[in-house]
Enzyme design. Structure first.
Site, short mmCIF file in Angstrom:
data_model
loop_
_atom_site.label_atom_id
_atom_site.label_comp_id
_atom_site.label_asym_id
_atom_site.label_seq_id
_atom_site.Cartn_x
_atom_site.Cartn_y
_atom_site.Cartn_z
N LYS A 79 0.88 -1.08 -0.22
CA LYS A 79 -0.32 -0.17 -0.29
C LYS A 79 0.93 1.29 -0.03
CE LYS A 79 -3.61 1.70 2.23
NZ LYS A 79 -4.57 1.70 4.35
N SER A 136 -9.91 1.67 2.89
CA SER A 136 -9.02 2.92 1.53
C SER A 136 -7.68 1.57 1.35
CB SER A 136 -8.05 3.40 2.69
OG SER A 136 -7.03 3.37 4.02
N SER A 158 -9.47 -0.75 6.89
CA SER A 158 -9.53 -0.18 5.60
C SER A 158 -8.39 -1.58 5.04
CB SER A 158 -7.96 0.76 5.95
OG SER A 158 -8.35 2.34 5.85
N1 GLN Z 1 -12.74 4.09 6.83
C1 GLN Z 1 -12.14 4.12 8.00
C2 GLN Z 1 -11.53 6.36 8.02
O1 GLN Z 1 -12.07 6.50 6.64
C3 GLN Z 1 -10.85 3.51 8.52
C4 GLN Z 1 -9.51 3.86 7.48
C5 GLN Z 1 -8.81 3.49 7.89
O2 GLN Z 1 -8.60 2.27 8.32
N2 GLN Z 1 -7.34 4.08 7.56
O3 GLN Z 1 -11.75 6.31 8.11
#
Ligand code: GLN
Length: 489
Positions: A69, A144, A168
């Protein structure tokens, strides 16, 4: 080159028998990536010439291709977290997870797209472009870790790493039909991961199968002197007896107690997700698992608590990006003006929103009302979950309340966007390990996903239960028909 790339286990076997060489595997990944990328857009960078694996050929992941990532440092490669603010920043060192994978002989072939600074649930907040869902190009892949999930779900490559602050790894794994594991907080080093919310962040693998997740995470897990939050004395002897740990995954579900908090789920699942969840629970029961209903009254506040804690930590972590030391610089009349301009021009809208919210909840006068209160609820939530896991082996609920939503659908509606993390943030706030695994396809051909949460440091037991579910779901059969552009090529 029909069908998806084989998984980690299968590739290890092919390499061991000498039926494939590492460079052939990388070449195959690159061919698949070329076919998929015009439809998928999962990568921000792919290697041009295949690197040779390090170490001896008996390394655990020797010759296996993978991707990182875009927020995980890899020396000499861009580390921009899909933000304009970090455009052009090159990592001067390797993250510990990257060193560990390379040390085990795995071969990094690329870097995957993500929502900017890992803030998002759809992969649409990426400056290099958004990513599609391999099962339906008009749907989001989740976020993400959007690119990692899309690439693995499509079968472009056998595994990729993601990071999980509020879901994420698991939510995109759910949308893309992958297995995604968020280990216990403190189990995997975060050295070299660009911090979002340090008390929640964990790195973990996205794979096709549960056994592959076990293989990759056994390489990732362990004490790191560079990350003082990693656990020094591991409950299992890492590295040792891996064969026995893997064999343990094959033990059936007899005597396994599965806790289901129906109160938390009421009104939160789409009809088809609920039907699928009940089907999977029924199958688990038929195989000897004991289902118990339990209540987790605090878990319903997880999203609200997360919004306070994650944004507070983000506002503090992202304060270092001043345009002077990393990435984008902007000219201004003085220091303050340069910083203001670099941040105004460099950060995207969603990131700015989070920084503002985080700064607000930490500000004098509001600190007690929001931040301290959220911390108190968070501690109670962890106690509540530990207590539930005192009489259950795992907790079970769907990873998301619905299948992948449409691209563009929620970009103007942040609260609706955040809602898709409703069932994943609890594991981050409590620090518990949780795994998402695909169980079947909806009528529209989109993956369903089950989430299991385990005891602190109980990854292997969690993986065992997940493996047993995977066996009767046999999700891999669905992937065989997946091809770039929606055809079965
Ligand atoms: N979707 C969640 C957010 O927007 C989690 C993000 C993540 O786990 N990095 O904060």
């Amino acid at each position: 080159m029909k069908g998806p790339a084989p998984g980690v286990e299968e590739l290890r076997e092919l390499l061991r028998q000498g039926r494939r060489t590492p460079s052939e595997l990388v070449a195959e990944v690159l061919r698949r990536a070329r076919a998929w990328e015009p439809h998928l857009g999962a990568f921000q960078e792919l290697v041009t010439s295949p690197p040779e694996p390090q170490g001896a050929s008996d390394g655990l992941l020797w010759g296996i291709p993978y991707a990182l990532k875009a927020n995980i440092a890899q020396r000499g490669h861009r580390l921009d977290c899909e933000s304009r603010l970090l455009a052009g920043h090159v990592a001067p060192y390797d993250a510990t997870v990257q060193s560990r994978l390379e040390g085990a002989g795995a071969v990094c072939v690329g870097r995957t797209r993500m929502d900017e600074f890992a803030m998002g649930s759809s992969g649409e907040w990426a400056t290099s472009g958004s990513t599609a869902n391999p099962w339906d190009p008009d749907r989001v892949p989740g976020g993400s870790s959007s690119g990692s999930a899309a690439a693995v779900g499509a079968g472009v490559l056998p595994f990729a790493l993601g990071s999980d602050t509020g879901g994420s790894i698991r939510q995109p794994a759910a949308f893309c039909g992958c297995v995604g594991l968020k280990p216990t907080w403190g189990r995997v080093s975060r050295y070299g991961l660009v911090a979002f919310a340090s008390s929640l962040d964990q790195i973990g693998p996205l794979t096709r199968t549960v056994r592959d997740a076990a293989l990759v995470s056994s390489t990732l897990m362990g004490f790191d002197p560079r990350d003082a939050t990693t656990l020094r004395d591991s409950p299992e002897k890492e590295g040792e007896d891996l064969d026995a740990l893997l064999a343990g995954l094959e033990r059936g579900l007899e005597g396994t107690t599965v806790g289901v908090p129906w109160d938390l789920l009421a009104g939160r699942l789409s009809e088809e997700v609920e039907i699928e969840f009940r089907r999977v629970l029924g199958e688990m029961e038929a195989r000897g698992a004991r289902l118990v209903e339990l209540r987790l009254p605090l878990a319903r506040h997880a999203l609200a608590v997360y919004a306070v804690v994650a944004n507070a930590e983000a506002s503090s972590n992202l304060a270092r990006f001043d345009g002077l030391r990393w990435g984008r610089t902007a000219a201004g009349a003085d220091h303050r003006e340069s910083i203001r301009r670099a941040r105004a021009e460099g950060f995207g809208e969603e990131v700015k929103l989070r920084i503002l919210l985080g700064t607000f909840v930490l500000s004098a006068g509001y600190h007690e009302a929001y931040y301290q209160r959220a911390q108190r609820i968070r501690r109670a939530m962890a106690r509540e979950a530990d207590e539930a896991l005192g009489h259950c082996d795992v907790l079970a609920w769907p990873t998301t309340g619905e299948t992948a939503f449409g691209r563009g659908e929620r970009l103007d509606d942040p609260l609706h966007m955040y809602d898709s993390d409703f069932l994943t943030v609890q594991a981050n706030l409590t620090g518990l390990p949780a795994i998402a695994l695909p169980t079947g396809l909806s009528r529209e051909g989109l993956p369903f996903s089950l989430q299991l949460t385990g005891r602190r440091w109980g990854e292997w037991e969690l993986l065992r239960v997940a493996r047993q579910v995977e066996l009767f779901c046999d999700f891999e059969r669905h992937r065989a028909s997946l091809g770039p552009g929606g055809d079965a090529s």
